[in-house]
Design a protein around this motif. Structure first.
Motif, PDB file in Angstrom:
ATOM      1  N   UNK A 101      53.763  53.956  50.735  1.00  9.82           N
ATOM      2  CA  UNK A 101      54.814  54.941  50.970  1.00  9.82           C
ATOM      3  C   UNK A 101      54.539  55.541  52.349  1.00  9.82           C
ATOM      4  N   UNK A 102      55.190  54.994  53.339  1.00 11.31           N
ATOM      5  CA  UNK A 102      54.972  55.410  54.729  1.00 11.31           C
ATOM      6  C   UNK A 102      56.079  56.315  55.241  1.00 11.31           C
ATOM      7  N   UNK A 103      56.903  56.823  54.331  1.00 16.95           N
ATOM      8  CA  UNK A 103      58.058  57.631  54.748  1.00 16.95           C
ATOM      9  C   UNK A 103      57.637  58.911  55.451  1.00 16.95           C
ATOM     10  N   UNK A 104      56.634  59.611  54.915  1.00 19.28           N
ATOM     11  CA  UNK A 104      56.187  60.852  55.558  1.00 19.28           C
ATOM     12  C   UNK A 104      55.534  60.542  56.900  1.00 19.28           C
ATOM     13  N   UNK A 105      54.676  59.531  56.926  1.00 19.76           N
ATOM     14  CA  UNK A 105      54.010  59.154  58.168  1.00 19.76           C
ATOM     15  C   UNK A 105      55.013  58.845  59.259  1.00 19.76           C
ATOM     16  N   UNK A 106      56.001  58.026  58.951  1.00 16.41           N
ATOM     17  CA  UNK A 106      56.955  57.633  59.983  1.00 16.41           C
ATOM     18  C   UNK A 106      57.817  58.807  60.443  1.00 16.41           C
ATOM     19  N   UNK A 107      58.129  59.720  59.530  1.00 17.89           N
ATOM     20  CA  UNK A 107      58.886  60.911  59.922  1.00 17.89           C
ATOM     21  C   UNK A 107      58.074  61.775  60.886  1.00 17.89           C
ATOM     22  N   UNK A 147      49.297  54.003  49.382  1.00 17.09           N
ATOM     23  CA  UNK A 147      48.731  54.014  50.728  1.00 17.09           C
ATOM     24  C   UNK A 147      49.756  54.699  51.613  1.00 17.09           C
ATOM     25  N   UNK A 148      49.357  55.813  52.249  1.00 16.69           N
ATOM     26  CA  UNK A 148      50.306  56.587  53.045  1.00 16.69           C
ATOM     27  C   UNK A 148      50.058  56.486  54.542  1.00 16.69           C
ATOM     28  N   UNK A 149      48.934  55.869  54.926  1.00 21.20           N
ATOM     29  CA  UNK A 149      48.642  55.695  56.350  1.00 21.20           C
ATOM     30  C   UNK A 149      47.462  54.757  56.515  1.00 21.20           C
ATOM     31  N   UNK A 150      47.310  54.227  57.706  1.00 27.59           N
ATOM     32  CA  UNK A 150      46.088  53.525  58.052  1.00 27.59           C
ATOM     33  C   UNK A 150      45.124  54.522  58.663  1.00 27.59           C
ATOM     34  N   UNK A 194      47.518  66.325  60.166  1.00 22.86           N
ATOM     35  CA  UNK A 194      46.141  66.521  60.604  1.00 22.86           C
ATOM     36  C   UNK A 194      45.519  65.220  61.066  1.00 22.86           C
ATOM     37  N   UNK A 195      45.827  64.129  60.369  1.00 25.08           N
ATOM     38  CA  UNK A 195      45.300  62.827  60.783  1.00 25.08           C
ATOM     39  C   UNK A 195      45.861  62.410  62.137  1.00 25.08           C
ATOM     40  N   UNK A 196      47.171  62.565  62.306  1.00 25.27           N
ATOM     41  CA  UNK A 196      47.779  62.196  63.587  1.00 25.27           C
ATOM     42  C   UNK A 196      47.125  62.968  64.725  1.00 25.27           C
ATOM     43  N   UNK A 197      46.907  64.268  64.506  1.00 20.42           N
ATOM     44  CA  UNK A 197      46.275  65.093  65.524  1.00 20.42           C
ATOM     45  C   UNK A 197      44.840  64.650  65.785  1.00 20.42           C
ATOM     46  N   UNK A 238      47.094  54.948  63.009  1.00 19.61           N
ATOM     47  CA  UNK A 238      47.854  55.449  61.870  1.00 19.61           C
ATOM     48  C   UNK A 238      48.541  54.309  61.121  1.00 19.61           C
ATOM     49  N   UNK A 239      48.487  53.135  61.709  1.00 22.85           N
ATOM     50  CA  UNK A 239      49.141  51.945  61.149  1.00 22.85           C
ATOM     51  C   UNK A 239      48.236  51.297  60.109  1.00 22.85           C
TER      52      UNK A 239
END
Length: 374
Positions: free
Chosen positions: A350-356, A135-138, A273-276, A320-321
């Motif tokens: 693995x939330x490392x990319x998301x948090x970065x 899971x990389x993002x909510x 893309x998701x954040x945007x 995104x959480x």
């Protein structure tokens, strides 16, 4: 590699037998399309898929549902944020009706990433012994309710009644069965018990409720709103009321562990893309409702009424959480209702990319609740 293939074969068999799945979608069959989205009006957080290391994938195969609870994906595809962030990587999308086929596709190598309910992610993680996905993002919190006939006023009134859920073992199915258990009522996986729970397609549920064949259903949006506004149902339980602060995971973004290892830069682009997409939804509520409704019509052949789309949007929030602290609780609920075996969830996130990427945009980091490390 042979071990992974063996796990995938086992997962497919178990997935068919257990049926623990994600939120069901509005459409009745899978649909595939290439990246034909229009350019994004909003500025993407990533201009290319080259910053996270590794090699960019030539193609990203993404699964999601035609549901309001998948608004992040619907907007990301339909408004163009995903394609813009992915750059030269081709985006191929697949629409699913429910989680079993979607997770089977991910485990079997037909999908690289998927938007799916937490119960589906949990099931696939358990089936693959923690090796197949991350899971990389909510994506969504909220947006699920138990809606019933007008003469039902309490849990006690549900005895001998018939209720529906989108799929046996999916996120809403687990929520309903556990809530009934907490209120002293049985709803066994085989259909016996004080309350009969009939998992079925959401469109069928609407028709069955209108015809008086079922007494209610625990549903995601927009289906809960459709029963309320189109069929005269009332809300008996808003799932937000059952969680601390009203926060719980409805939709997550999962990726194949193998794809993440080989193409972290492409996963980074998808997350950008998701954040945007989520930023655009939050800043443009009315336009987002219109866009999602237009996309649902394109995907399912039928648009929602203005009242339904407005109510559905109001019952949920994009995020995104992944609400990681609630995942163990969701797993415990599935175990308590006999729909999932107990397992150690360490390594599922693995939330490392998301948090970065959130940090680059000045947004706060999200927690993995200590479940990233095995």
């Amino acid at each position: 590699m042979n071990r992974i293939k063996s796990l995938v074969r086992s997962a497919v068999v178990l997935g068919a037998a257990v049926g623990i799945v994600g939120t069901a979608a509005a459409c009745s069959s899978s649909k595939s399309s290439g990246s034909d989205s229009k350019p994004a009006a909003a500025t993407s957080a990533a201009g290319s898929s080259s910053a996270a290391g590794g090699t960019a994938a030539s193609e990203l195969r993404l699964g999601y549902f035609a549901n309001v609870t998948h608004a992040t994906a619907v907007v990301g595809v339909g408004h163009g944020e995903f394609a813009k962030a992915l750059g030269s990587t081709k985006l191929t999308t697949q629409i699913y009706n429910a989680g079993p086929a979607e997770m089977t596709a991910l485990l079997g190598g037909q999908l690289d990433a998927a938007y799916v309910g937490p119960s589906a992610a949990l099931s696939a993680f358990v089936q693959s012994h923690g090796e197949a996905l991350k899971i990389v993002a909510g994506a969504t919190t909220g947006g699920a309710e138990l809606v019933v006939k007008s003469d039902i006023n309490s849990a006690a009134d549900l005895k001998k009644k018939v209720l529906a859920t989108p799929q046996k073992g999916n996120t809403q199915d687990v929520a309903l069965r556990f809530w009934l258990k907490q209120n002293g009522l049985t709803a066994n996986p085989d259909g016996t018990g004080d309350v009969s729970v009939n998992p079925q397609d959401n469109a069928t549920t609407l028709d069955q409720f209108k015809a008086g064949h079922i007494d209610g259903a625990w549903l995601p949006e927009p289906w809960a709103s459709r029963l309320v506004l189109e069929a005269g149902a009332k809300v008996l339980v808003d799932e937000k009321d059952l969680w601390p602060g009203g926060q719980f995971s409805t939709t997550t973004l999962v990726v194949s562990a193998d794809f993440l290892k080989k193409h972290p830069d492409t996963v980074k682009a998808l997350i950008d893309g998701q954040i945007a997409a989520n930023d655009w939804i939050k800043a443009n509520d009315a336009d987002a409702q219109t866009l999602v409704n237009d996309q649902l019509k394109k995907l399912t052949g039928k648009a929602l009424t203005a009242d339904v789309i407005k109510r559905a949007f109001g019952e949920q929030s994009v995020t995104n959480d992944p609400q990681a602290s609630t995942l163990q609780t969701a797993s415990d609920h599935a175990v308590a209702t006999g729909l999932l075996k107990a397992t150690d969830l360490h390594g599922i996130f693995d939330l490392s990319i998301l948090n970065a990427e959130l940090a680059k945009g000045g947004q706060p980091a999200v927690s993995d609740a200590g479940l990233s490390k095995k």
